[in-house]
Design a protein around this motif. Structure first.
Motif, mmCIF file in Angstrom:
data_model
loop_
_atom_site.group_PDB
_atom_site.id
_atom_site.type_symbol
_atom_site.label_atom_id
_atom_site.label_comp_id
_atom_site.label_asym_id
_atom_site.label_seq_id
_atom_site.Cartn_x
_atom_site.Cartn_y
_atom_site.Cartn_z
ATOM 1 N N UNK A 132 0.828 -1.206 0.000
ATOM 2 C CA UNK A 132 0.000 0.000 0.000
ATOM 3 C C UNK A 132 0.863 1.259 0.000
ATOM 4 N N UNK A 133 1.977 1.236 0.738
ATOM 5 C CA UNK A 133 2.907 2.366 0.691
ATOM 6 C C UNK A 133 3.486 2.527 -0.715
ATOM 7 N N UNK A 134 3.831 1.406 -1.326
ATOM 8 C CA UNK A 134 4.346 1.456 -2.696
ATOM 9 C C UNK A 134 3.302 2.036 -3.634
ATOM 10 N N UNK A 135 2.069 1.597 -3.511
ATOM 11 C CA UNK A 135 0.995 2.112 -4.359
ATOM 12 C C UNK A 135 0.824 3.614 -4.183
ATOM 13 N N UNK A 136 0.981 4.116 -2.950
ATOM 14 C CA UNK A 136 0.840 5.548 -2.695
ATOM 15 C C UNK A 136 1.980 6.342 -3.326
ATOM 16 N N UNK A 137 3.206 5.831 -3.212
ATOM 17 C CA UNK A 137 4.340 6.520 -3.844
ATOM 18 C C UNK A 137 4.155 6.572 -5.363
ATOM 19 N N UNK A 138 3.753 5.460 -5.953
ATOM 20 C CA UNK A 138 3.524 5.419 -7.396
ATOM 21 C C UNK A 138 2.419 6.388 -7.801
ATOM 22 N N UNK A 139 1.356 6.443 -6.992
ATOM 23 C CA UNK A 139 0.245 7.349 -7.283
ATOM 24 C C UNK A 139 0.696 8.805 -7.221
ATOM 25 N N UNK A 140 1.495 9.138 -6.192
ATOM 26 C CA UNK A 140 1.992 10.503 -6.045
ATOM 27 C C UNK A 140 2.936 10.873 -7.182
ATOM 28 N N UNK A 141 3.773 9.935 -7.585
ATOM 29 C CA UNK A 141 4.725 10.185 -8.668
ATOM 30 C C UNK A 141 4.019 10.505 -9.984
ATOM 31 N N UNK A 142 2.831 9.931 -10.180
ATOM 32 C CA UNK A 142 2.097 10.161 -11.429
ATOM 33 C C UNK A 142 1.458 11.548 -11.497
ATOM 34 N N UNK A 143 1.386 12.250 -10.347
ATOM 35 C CA UNK A 143 0.742 13.567 -10.359
ATOM 36 C C UNK A 143 1.654 14.659 -9.810
ATOM 37 N N UNK A 144 2.964 14.413 -9.799
ATOM 38 C CA UNK A 144 3.867 15.439 -9.279
ATOM 39 C C UNK A 144 4.144 16.495 -10.342
ATOM 40 N N UNK A 145 4.855 17.538 -9.933
ATOM 41 C CA UNK A 145 5.204 18.620 -10.848
ATOM 42 C C UNK A 145 6.700 18.869 -10.787
ATOM 43 N N UNK A 146 7.463 17.830 -11.163
ATOM 44 C CA UNK A 146 8.919 17.901 -11.192
ATOM 45 C C UNK A 146 9.424 17.301 -12.495
ATOM 46 N N UNK A 147 10.725 17.398 -12.705
ATOM 47 C CA UNK A 147 11.340 16.728 -13.849
ATOM 48 C C UNK A 147 11.768 15.314 -13.477
ATOM 49 N N UNK A 148 11.567 14.937 -12.226
ATOM 50 C CA UNK A 148 11.940 13.593 -11.768
ATOM 51 C C UNK A 148 12.532 13.634 -10.381
ATOM 52 N N UNK A 149 13.627 14.373 -10.217
ATOM 53 C CA UNK A 149 14.234 14.474 -8.887
ATOM 54 C C UNK A 149 13.562 15.602 -8.104
ATOM 55 N N UNK A 150 13.721 15.570 -6.783
ATOM 56 C CA UNK A 150 12.978 16.477 -5.912
ATOM 57 C C UNK A 150 13.849 17.579 -5.318
ATOM 58 N N UNK A 151 14.882 17.971 -6.074
ATOM 59 C CA UNK A 151 15.694 19.108 -5.658
ATOM 60 C C UNK A 151 14.984 20.418 -5.985
ATOM 61 N N UNK A 152 13.986 20.350 -6.865
ATOM 62 C CA UNK A 152 13.225 21.533 -7.254
ATOM 63 C C UNK A 152 11.925 21.083 -7.900
ATOM 64 N N UNK A 153 10.981 22.015 -8.008
ATOM 65 C CA UNK A 153 9.723 21.749 -8.689
ATOM 66 C C UNK A 153 9.618 22.693 -9.887
ATOM 67 N N UNK A 154 8.706 22.393 -10.785
ATOM 68 C CA UNK A 154 8.562 23.190 -11.997
ATOM 69 C C UNK A 154 7.975 24.567 -11.689
ATOM 70 N N UNK A 155 8.382 25.570 -12.453
ATOM 71 C CA UNK A 155 7.876 26.929 -12.258
ATOM 72 C C UNK A 155 6.380 26.985 -12.523
ATOM 73 N N UNK A 156 5.949 26.293 -13.569
ATOM 74 C CA UNK A 156 4.530 26.196 -13.889
ATOM 75 C C UNK A 156 4.070 24.757 -13.667
ATOM 76 N N UNK A 157 2.823 24.583 -13.252
ATOM 77 C CA UNK A 157 2.322 23.246 -12.960
ATOM 78 C C UNK A 157 2.436 22.326 -14.167
#
Length: 267
Positions: A132-157
């Protein structure tokens, strides 16, 4: 599979061929990350140990490597449906990663808060906890606003960030393996001998602990103090979260020691 720096997705067919050609029956993936390579070995029929220091990687290993896919799928599906139907509940995750930072739309952040809380209170002792934790991480990854790594987020959504977070079956694999959490240099000499070892250590100065700090927090669920625009965990600055493999000067000796400590027929 989550977006991940250095993913070996395109190399999997070659690595599977090498595993078969080695005639190995046991293997270890010592810097397993997303467990993509360990999964490939497991599908090829090898008894696999997946190891990594990251908490989120340990969750993946417990889900896809150690867990036997021949579990009650109906039970897991019911839990996923129950979690997917929960109303949002703004908490630490929403404040840190949707308000203070812009990694996720607030509506999805609120759902992550609610789902993660329910997993911790209702499924902590269940066999479904890690899937279930894995499913949540995968779900969150599908709706994030990054280029992949989490050192920064995109300027626009990102366009995908407007999608509804959706809990899906993480697709467990038949068979059993073993999950280990720890520093490769510390655990290598303690591991059982294997016939095949796969090593894919970090290869630049960036710490994976920082690159994927949101997944680390989502798994630990410890509401850490954070800093900066990226809202990184304060403990990501600690020396203990830096690997010798992040240093050009330290890496050669670290790799030499690691290979010397491993008990494996083929590396």
């Amino acid at each position: 599979m989550i977006k991940y720096l250095g993913s070996k997705r395109t190399l999997i067919p070659v690595l599977e061929q090498l595993a078969v050609a080695s005639q190995a029956t046991t293997a270890i993936d010592l810097f397993t990350g997303t467990t993509r390579v360990a999964q490939a070995f497991k599908r090829s029929g090898l008894q696999v140990t997946a190891a990594d220091i990251a908490s989120y990687s340990y969750v993946f290993s417990k889900t896809w490597i150690e867990q036997d896919g021949n579990q009650n799928e109906q039970e897991l599906d019911a839990a996923l449906r129950e979690l997917d139907a929960l109303p949002g509940e703004a908490g630490y995750f929403t404040q840190e990663f949707c308000v203070e930072a812009r990694y996720f739309q607030p509506v999805n952040g609120e759902r992550i808060d609610a789902i993660r809380n329910r997993i911790e209170t209702q499924y902590k002792t269940s066999w479904m906890y890690y899937p279930l934790l894995t499913a949540l991480i995968l779900a969150a990854d599908r709706v994030d606003s990054t280029t992949g790594i989490q050192m920064a987020f995109l300027k626009n959504w990102a366009a995908r960030s407007f999608n509804r977070l959706e809990m899906r079956d993480p697709q467990l694999l038949a068979g059993r393996g073993h999950a280990v959490q720890g520093d490769a240099l510390e655990i290598a000499s303690t591991l059982e001998p294997v016939e095949l070892a796969y090593l894919d250590p970090p290869y630049n100065q960036h710490r994976y602990f920082m690159n994927y700090h949101i997944w680390e927090t989502l798994v630990r669920w410890d509401a850490p103090e954070s800093y900066g625009i990226a809202r990184k965990r304060i403990d990501s600055r600690e020396a203990t979260n830096k690997s010798p493999f992040n240093s050009k000067r330290e890496m050669p000796n670290a790799l030499s020691k690691l290979i010397g400590d491993l008990r494996a027929e083929t590396i």
